[in-house]
Design a protein around this motif. Structure first.
Motif, PDB file in Angstrom:
ATOM      1  N   VAL A 165     -23.957  52.436   6.268  1.00 62.47           N
ATOM      2  CA  VAL A 165     -25.052  53.414   6.274  1.00 62.47           C
ATOM      3  C   VAL A 165     -26.006  52.953   7.373  1.00 62.47           C
ATOM      4  CG1 VAL A 165     -26.851  54.557   4.933  1.00 62.47           C
ATOM      5  CG2 VAL A 165     -24.787  53.749   3.788  1.00 62.47           C
ATOM      6  N   PRO A 166     -25.801  53.467   8.593  1.00 63.20           N
ATOM      7  CA  PRO A 166     -26.495  52.883   9.749  1.00 63.20           C
ATOM      8  C   PRO A 166     -27.903  53.426   9.993  1.00 63.20           C
ATOM      9  CG  PRO A 166     -24.916  54.525  10.483  1.00 63.20           C
ATOM     10  CD  PRO A 166     -24.833  54.501   8.986  1.00 63.20           C
ATOM     11  N   PHE A 167     -28.628  53.764   8.923  1.00 66.84           N
ATOM     12  CA  PHE A 167     -30.024  54.191   9.074  1.00 66.84           C
ATOM     13  C   PHE A 167     -30.728  53.937   7.743  1.00 66.84           C
ATOM     14  CE2 PHE A 167     -27.038  57.820   8.887  1.00 66.84           C
ATOM     15  CZ  PHE A 167     -27.152  58.118   7.543  1.00 66.84           C
ATOM     16  N   PRO A 168     -32.063  53.905   7.773  1.00 65.66           N
ATOM     17  CA  PRO A 168     -32.765  53.625   6.520  1.00 65.66           C
ATOM     18  C   PRO A 168     -32.774  54.814   5.566  1.00 65.66           C
ATOM     19  CG  PRO A 168     -34.325  53.905   8.319  1.00 65.66           C
ATOM     20  CD  PRO A 168     -32.958  53.956   8.930  1.00 65.66           C
ATOM     21  N   LEU A 169     -32.868  54.507   4.287  1.00 62.65           N
ATOM     22  CA  LEU A 169     -33.063  55.520   3.254  1.00 62.65           C
ATOM     23  C   LEU A 169     -34.546  55.546   2.914  1.00 62.65           C
ATOM     24  CD1 LEU A 169     -30.052  55.436   3.174  1.00 62.65           C
ATOM     25  CD2 LEU A 169     -30.126  55.163   0.699  1.00 62.65           C
ATOM     26  N   ILE A 170     -35.088  56.740   2.769  1.00 61.48           N
ATOM     27  CA  ILE A 170     -36.523  56.862   2.516  1.00 61.48           C
ATOM     28  C   ILE A 170     -36.730  57.513   1.156  1.00 61.48           C
ATOM     29  CG2 ILE A 170     -38.701  57.810   3.379  1.00 61.48           C
ATOM     30  CD1 ILE A 170     -36.763  58.321   6.039  1.00 61.48           C
ATOM     31  N   HIS A 171     -37.453  56.844   0.303  1.00 64.32           N
ATOM     32  CA  HIS A 171     -37.731  57.417  -1.011  1.00 64.32           C
ATOM     33  C   HIS A 171     -39.227  57.683  -1.125  1.00 64.32           C
ATOM     34  CE1 HIS A 171     -38.312  56.996  -5.555  1.00 64.32           C
ATOM     35  NE2 HIS A 171     -37.803  58.181  -5.318  1.00 64.32           N
ATOM     36  N   ILE A 172     -39.568  58.906  -1.531  1.00 62.53           N
ATOM     37  CA  ILE A 172     -40.981  59.212  -1.761  1.00 62.53           C
ATOM     38  C   ILE A 172     -41.244  58.959  -3.244  1.00 62.53           C
ATOM     39  CG2 ILE A 172     -42.774  60.993  -1.666  1.00 62.53           C
ATOM     40  CD1 ILE A 172     -41.690  59.890   1.076  1.00 62.53           C
ATOM     41  N   ASP A 173     -42.004  57.921  -3.509  1.00 57.92           N
ATOM     42  CA  ASP A 173     -42.220  57.503  -4.887  1.00 57.92           C
ATOM     43  C   ASP A 173     -43.535  58.097  -5.395  1.00 57.92           C
ATOM     44  OD1 ASP A 173     -42.354  56.319  -7.306  1.00 57.92           O
ATOM     45  OD2 ASP A 173     -42.248  54.244  -6.569  1.00 57.92           O
ATOM     46  N   THR A 174     -43.430  59.055  -6.299  1.00 56.76           N
ATOM     47  CA  THR A 174     -44.637  59.694  -6.832  1.00 56.76           C
ATOM     48  C   THR A 174     -45.266  58.826  -7.930  1.00 56.76           C
ATOM     49  OG1 THR A 174     -43.355  60.843  -8.516  1.00 56.76           O
ATOM     50  CG2 THR A 174     -43.682  61.994  -6.430  1.00 56.76           C
ATOM     51  N   SER A 175     -44.557  57.775  -8.311  1.00 56.41           N
ATOM     52  CA  SER A 175     -44.940  56.872  -9.412  1.00 56.41           C
ATOM     53  C   SER A 175     -44.727  57.522 -10.774  1.00 56.41           C
ATOM     54  CB  SER A 175     -46.383  56.375  -9.281  1.00 56.41           C
ATOM     55  OG  SER A 175     -47.278  57.309  -9.864  1.00 56.41           O
ATOM     56  N   TYR A 176     -44.312  58.787 -10.773  1.00 59.91           N
ATOM     57  CA  TYR A 176     -44.037  59.462 -12.053  1.00 59.91           C
ATOM     58  C   TYR A 176     -42.542  59.646 -12.288  1.00 59.91           C
ATOM     59  CZ  TYR A 176     -48.991  60.357 -12.581  1.00 59.91           C
ATOM     60  OH  TYR A 176     -50.329  60.197 -12.744  1.00 59.91           O
ATOM     61  N   LYS A 177     -41.729  59.017 -11.441  1.00 63.57           N
ATOM     62  CA  LYS A 177     -40.277  59.135 -11.626  1.00 63.57           C
ATOM     63  C   LYS A 177     -39.895  58.388 -12.896  1.00 63.57           C
ATOM     64  CE  LYS A 177     -39.643  61.325  -7.771  1.00 63.57           C
ATOM     65  NZ  LYS A 177     -39.316  62.748  -7.780  1.00 63.57           N
ATOM     66  N   MET A 178     -38.790  58.806 -13.481  1.00 65.16           N
ATOM     67  CA  MET A 178     -38.336  58.126 -14.689  1.00 65.16           C
ATOM     68  C   MET A 178     -37.897  56.706 -14.357  1.00 65.16           C
ATOM     69  SD  MET A 178     -36.477  61.417 -16.327  1.00 65.16           S
ATOM     70  CE  MET A 178     -36.760  62.661 -15.102  1.00 65.16           C
ATOM     71  N   LYS A 218     -26.441  46.751   0.142  1.00 71.99           N
ATOM     72  CA  LYS A 218     -27.199  46.273   1.310  1.00 71.99           C
ATOM     73  C   LYS A 218     -27.812  47.434   2.093  1.00 71.99           C
ATOM     74  CE  LYS A 218     -24.566  42.030   1.894  1.00 71.99           C
ATOM     75  NZ  LYS A 218     -23.584  41.328   2.716  1.00 71.99           N
ATOM     76  N   LEU A 219     -28.435  48.343   1.379  1.00 73.70           N
ATOM     77  CA  LEU A 219     -29.021  49.501   2.041  1.00 73.70           C
ATOM     78  C   LEU A 219     -30.406  49.161   2.586  1.00 73.70           C
ATOM     79  CD1 LEU A 219     -28.135  52.145  -0.696  1.00 73.70           C
ATOM     80  CD2 LEU A 219     -26.968  51.791   1.493  1.00 73.70           C
ATOM     81  N   ASP A 220     -30.729  49.759   3.715  1.00 68.93           N
ATOM     82  CA  ASP A 220     -32.061  49.605   4.307  1.00 68.93           C
ATOM     83  C   ASP A 220     -32.968  50.608   3.597  1.00 68.93           C
ATOM     84  OD1 ASP A 220     -34.221  49.191   5.884  1.00 68.93           O
ATOM     85  OD2 ASP A 220     -33.318  49.946   7.742  1.00 68.93           O
ATOM     86  N   MET A 221     -33.669  50.153   2.545  1.00 70.96           N
ATOM     87  CA  MET A 221     -34.419  51.081   1.698  1.00 70.96           C
ATOM     88  C   MET A 221     -35.919  51.018   1.992  1.00 70.96           C
ATOM     89  SD  MET A 221     -34.150  53.297  -0.835  1.00 70.96           S
ATOM     90  CE  MET A 221     -32.601  53.006  -1.681  1.00 70.96           C
ATOM     91  N   ILE A 222     -36.490  52.207   2.170  1.00 66.71           N
ATOM     92  CA  ILE A 222     -37.931  52.302   2.435  1.00 66.71           C
ATOM     93  C   ILE A 222     -38.540  53.210   1.386  1.00 66.71           C
ATOM     94  CG2 ILE A 222     -39.622  53.383   3.998  1.00 66.71           C
ATOM     95  CD1 ILE A 222     -37.819  52.631   6.327  1.00 66.71           C
ATOM     96  N   TYR A 223     -39.745  52.886   0.896  1.00 60.90           N
ATOM     97  CA  TYR A 223     -40.424  53.917   0.122  1.00 60.90           C
ATOM     98  C   TYR A 223     -41.841  54.113   0.623  1.00 60.90           C
ATOM     99  CZ  TYR A 223     -43.180  50.810  -2.977  1.00 60.90           C
ATOM    100  OH  TYR A 223     -44.082  49.919  -3.462  1.00 60.90           O
ATOM    101  N   LEU A 245     -25.406  60.093   0.136  1.00 60.19           N
ATOM    102  CA  LEU A 245     -25.214  58.699   0.521  1.00 60.19           C
ATOM    103  C   LEU A 245     -23.717  58.373   0.633  1.00 60.19           C
ATOM    104  CD1 LEU A 245     -26.350  55.885   1.020  1.00 60.19           C
ATOM    105  CD2 LEU A 245     -26.502  55.555  -1.451  1.00 60.19           C
ATOM    106  N   TRP A 246     -22.957  58.905  -0.302  1.00 62.20           N
ATOM    107  CA  TRP A 246     -21.507  58.684  -0.292  1.00 62.20           C
ATOM    108  C   TRP A 246     -20.887  59.272   0.977  1.00 62.20           C
ATOM    109  CZ3 TRP A 246     -18.750  55.683  -3.478  1.00 62.20           C
ATOM    110  CH2 TRP A 246     -17.368  55.809  -3.481  1.00 62.20           C
ATOM    111  N   LEU A 247     -21.340  60.480   1.351  1.00 61.35           N
ATOM    112  CA  LEU A 247     -20.825  61.127   2.553  1.00 61.35           C
ATOM    113  C   LEU A 247     -21.208  60.349   3.805  1.00 61.35           C
ATOM    114  CD1 LEU A 247     -21.509  64.828   1.563  1.00 61.35           C
ATOM    115  CD2 LEU A 247     -19.251  63.860   2.048  1.00 61.35           C
ATOM    116  N   ALA A 248     -22.391  59.720   3.765  1.00 62.10           N
ATOM    117  CA  ALA A 248     -22.800  58.881   4.897  1.00 62.10           C
ATOM    118  C   ALA A 248     -21.813  57.732   5.040  1.00 62.10           C
ATOM    119  CB  ALA A 248     -24.217  58.355   4.689  1.00 62.10           C
ATOM    120  N   LYS A 249     -21.444  57.136   3.918  1.00 60.41           N
ATOM    121  CA  LYS A 249     -20.482  56.032   3.982  1.00 60.41           C
ATOM    122  C   LYS A 249     -19.121  56.531   4.488  1.00 60.41           C
ATOM    123  CE  LYS A 249     -20.873  52.448   1.321  1.00 60.41           C
ATOM    124  NZ  LYS A 249     -21.137  51.378   0.377  1.00 60.41           N
TER     125      LYS A 249
END
Lengths: 293, 613
Positions: free
Chosen positions: A50-63, A78-83, A39-43
């Protein structure tokens, strides 16, 4: 030009090639140290944006700390965050922590399947609304054609065979024997309809490089990586039931770098604390062929 | 840990590349704890004998077939530096993976099985290394244990392979006899090869030199994109790209090719970095410009006053084909060079070569794994350099049906026929230079009659023309038939003669031409006059003493002068002032014509490459 500067410049170059060539571009974001450097390198590549969305796969078991960190960072920057997640399996409780199947089968369901369907838009995506500060179901999700992923070649065997730009077919499958050539700085940026390309800006980075860079750039990472006084810390972050901390008193980034370079971790594999790896005889190859990151 | 290097290991299938790397990792204690044990255990479980190669061939497919499918990377460190070693497959089916590994490498290890000798892919890989621009090579003659560590066998292979490499213009730093299986000369010197005094593989690696960034070359900034992000009211319009060569500084005027648009650098942008006034080769960067000119991805930024890139639509190239489908006429491909991407067609096939046997083949198409010299026609003009001048902007790939199916290097840009967009206003010297892709230059050859001025000028002109340069030759003798037909040989007339030639040469140089002037021009002051008129000037002293020239006497002039039939003959009855400080001396009493021509061509090239300012 030192080694970190070389790595940084190449990664930035790759980010910009990706952005110029893929209209539906997204970046997988797992909250870990590699994702955070990514993410830092994207900036860096896009001069603070950060001109695109971030996608997180949430397994629901993350800490818990991980999800808190994700949402705070998303709102602050102000990140475009998707899960996305595998709702069906979670609702049926058909997971390894629920006593169902093996770790590998669980990974396949909660990560690989969830990832595949989140990327192609066939399962619901949840997008952060910065006004309400809540996630909302995305209307009419489009398939991603370019997906930036923070894998590194030194993590395990199959990743060492990756390209910077690595094509996936209609089923997200990776055909190892048929990888495209990469000449100089020319990558696989032309792609057939209904396929997508995984983009790996961190491929040449090692674990030590990641921490050295975190130190040099003064990047904040989730606190789970540091010893909080109990003589334990996480070296690699995954789902809580399948990831164990290591014995270490490293409380700062500097101490982690020293521990990796000279200390007791210099010869221990990074993913040693990730239980699913040892279930798969060929490293993560089976999982990765089917679309795992 | 400031130094790092990318190394590729190549060679024919089964010649033992992976084994050597496995051995290198194991013997330098570079493996993660337990990895060696784990692989040994897995072998035992599957009732397979342990091999060092399994450490690398981590994928199941490979262990099943015993061949490396892809370029695996492994990291390893010596006291000198850290290495990223790419293990490239030797099987012909996986040549594109070998290319991928080699295209990123600064140096290469090439493995030849001592018991099998030089094979098809030993040669093919050598050829490709040369083409891909890998200039540092060490050859390992492996499996010495199978040939009883025979010095004679080793020598035979060295001799055979050296002969091949000579033809593809690649030289070898060391040949090392090794056994990956037993570990001989991999990390430690072996007692079994007492006749070998050279370095081990490990020492040879450390002897490679890291490539330095090319800061002293003309600037090349391929434009990756132009960003205008508006979030948080960002007003910047940033031209982004990675610097391939040269350096840029705030205040420099950038000229973009092929469009020819230019503007000053207002700022150098970055994120989380201190303010910068200057960026050098190798860095990914971004700049804002003082005027908002329309520049797009695919153009190359150069610096005003430095040698510009070439611009053209028709290129002569050497390429290597990897496509399942051959490279054919009548088919449209995509051509990608730097960040430019344009449609292209094959125009002619000049030569097809088998990269292994170096035999010439048919010319109807270029098949998979063949190397060819071809001419291609692009749909739009691109900016580029000749590969020999600047590799980074002189190489390209071809895309067929979404896949990269070939790669190559630019050998020449053929005469430019497409239209170039001009700015409003007058056409300047720089505009002309930009279109020609060269700068005006007067090459002034002075020396006695018979010293060889015209002979050298004629040969140099031919060669420059062959390189598609815009060149013209002015011969003192010939000009006396027309422009200077009213002049004699008195000092006044001689000076007027040189004044006119100097002015004409200067006009040609202003038109952007390379002008070769061959005339005695005996007086220092007039040569100085000519120098002052020209855009750029090279004084070439073609040196031979009177006795030598009189001995040659091609036109019988010396004989006549000695007899007194010609008056004011330079060297006999008129003075010749030797140049005080010529830019180059070509002594034709010592050198052959060919040597003299080469010397001058080299000098011209260096002059062109020197920045104008």
């Amino acid at each position: 030009m030192d080694h970190l500067e070389k790595l940084e410049s190449r990664s930035i170059h790759i980010f910009r090639e990706a952005y110029a060539n893929f209209k539906q571009l997204g970046m997988l974001w797992s909250i870990g140290k590699d994702s955070t450097v990514l993410l830092w390198l994207a900036k860096k590549a896009f001069f603070g944006h950060v001109p695109f969305p971030l996608i997180h796969i949430d397994t629901s078991y993350k800490m818990k700390e991980m999800i808190t960190y994700r949402d705070k960072l998303a709102l602050d920057w102000k990140l475009d965050m998707i899960y996305g997640q595998n709702k069906v399996v979670l609702e049926k409780h058909a997971t390894y922590p629920d006593g169902y199947g093996t770790r590998i089968q669980c990974c396949k369901q909660l990560k690989t399947e969830a990832l595949k369907h989140t990327l192609d838009g066939t399962w619901p995506r949840y997008r952060l609304n910065h006004t309400t500060r809540h996630y909302e179901v995305e209307i009419n999700p489009q398939p991603f054609t370019g997906v930036i992923v923070g894998v590194r070649a030194d993590e395990e065997g199959s990743r060492s065979k990756e390209r910077y730009f690595s094509p996936r077919d209609q089923n997200s499958d990776w055909t190892i024997a048929e990888q495209p050539p990469e000449f100089w700085n020319q990558y696989k940026t032309d792609f057939a309809p209904n396929t997508h390309v995984r983009i790996h800006p961190l491929l040449d980075w090692t674990e030590v490089n990641i921490w050295q860079y975190i130190e040099r750039e003064d990047i904040s990472v989730v606190s789970l990586y540091f010893d909080q006084g109990e003589g334990k810390r996480y070296r690699s972050l995954g789902c809580a039931p399948c990831t164990s901390p290591i014995d270490s008193q490293a409380k700062t980034v500097q101490e982690i770098v020293a521990e990796l370079q000279m200390g007791k971790l210099a010869k221990v594999a990074e993913r040693a604390g990730r239980a699913q790896d040892s279930e798969d005889g060929g490293g993560l190859e089976d999982l990765r062929r089917e679309g795992y990151m | 840990m400031d130094t790092s290097m990318n190394i590729v290991i190549v060679g024919h299938v089964d010649h033992g590349k992976s084994t050597i790397i496995g051995r290198l990792l194991a013997d330098t204690n570079s493996l993660p704890e337990g990895k060696l044990a784990a692989v040994r255990e897995q072998c035992q479980r599957n009732s397979k004998p342990f091999e060092y190669a399994f450490l690398l061939d981590a994928l199941k497919d490979e262990q099943a077939q015993g061949i490396t499918i892809d370029s695996a990377r492994c990291f390893f460190k010596t006291d000198t530096r850290s290495y990223l070693i790419m293990d490239a497959p030797g099987h012909i089916e996986f040549l594109k993976n070998m290319v991928t590994g080699a295209a990123r490498a600064e140096a290469a290890l090439l493995v030849i099985d001592g018991s099998e000798g030089v094979k098809e892919n030993s040669r093919r890989h050598g050829y490709l290394l040369s083409m891909l621009g890998v200039r540092q090579l060490v050859v390992l003659v492996n499996k010495m244990d199978l040939i009883k560590y025979s010095q004679n066998a080793f020598r035979r292979i060295v001799k055979e392979y050296q002969q091949f490499l000579k033809k593809v213009d690649l030289s070898v730093k060391y040949f090392i006899p090794v056994s990956g299986f037993c570990g001989d000369n991999v990390v430690h010197a072996s007692e079994k090869t007492p006749w070998y005094n050279g370095p081990s593989v490990l020492d040879a690696l450390d002897s490679f030199v890291t490539e330095l960034p090319k800061n002293d070359q003309p600037l090349r900034l391929p434009v990756q994109d132009v960003y205008k992000f508006t979030l948080n009211e960002d007003k910047r319009r940033i031209i982004a790209g990675s610097i391939d060569a040269g350096e840029l500084e705030k205040g420099d005027t950038l000229v973009f090719y092929p469009s020819g648009k230019h503007s000053k650098i207002q700022s150098i942008e970055g994120y989380n970095q201190a303010d910068k006034n200057r960026v050098r080769a190798g860095y990914a960067t971004g700049v804002t410009l003082s005027e908002q000119i329309y520049v797009t991805r695919g153009e190359i930024g150069a610096k005003q006053g430095e040698l510009p890139p070439l611009v053209g639509t028709k290129l002569k190239v050497n390429l290597f084909w990897l496509g399942r489908r051959p490279l054919e006429f009548e088919r449209r491909y995509l051509f990608r060079l730097g960040t430019a991407k344009v449609g292209m067609r094959l125009e002619s096939i000049d030569r097809v070569v088998d990269a292994s046997s170096l035999e010439n083949l048919t010319r109807q198409r270029v098949e998979k794994h063949q190397v060819a010299e071809v001419t291609i026609q692009l749909e739009r003009a691109v900016a580029c350099d000749l590969h020999e001048d600047m590799p980074e902007t002189g190489r390209f790939v071809i895309v067929d049906d979404y896949e990269i199916t070939g790669g190559g290097i630019v050998k020449a840009v053929l005469p430019y026929s497409s239209t170039i967009s001009w700015e409003e206003g007058k056409v300047t010297y720089h505009d002309r230079c930009r279109q020609l892709g060269q700068q005006g230059l007067v090459i002034w050859l002075t020396g006695l009659s018979g010293a060889g001025k015209s002979t050298i000028a004629i040969e140099v002109e031919k060669e420059l023309l062959r390189q598609n340069r815009y060149v013209y030759r002015l011969d003192g003798d010939n000009l006396r038939h027309g422009l200077n037909s009213d002049l004699g040989f008195s000092e006044t007339d001689r000076n007027e003669n040189i004044r006119r030639i100097g002015e004409v040469a200067a006009l040609f140089s202003d038109a952007g031409a390379i002008v070769l002037v061959a005339c005695i021009s005996p007086y220092q002051s007039m040569r100085q006059f000519a120098r002052e008129q020209a855009k750029e000037f090279l004084e070439v002293y073609v040196k031979a003493d009177v006795a030598t020239c009189a001995g040659r006497d091609p036109k019988g002039l010396y004989q006549k002068a000695i007899k007194g039939e010609i008056l004011n003959f330079t060297g006999i009855t008129a003075p010749y002032e030797e140049p005080d400080r010529p830019d180059i001396v070509i002594d034709t009493s010592e050198l052959t014509v060919e040597q003299g021509v080469q010397l001058l061509l080299e000098k011209i090239r260096k002059t062109e490459w020197r920045s104008l300012q």
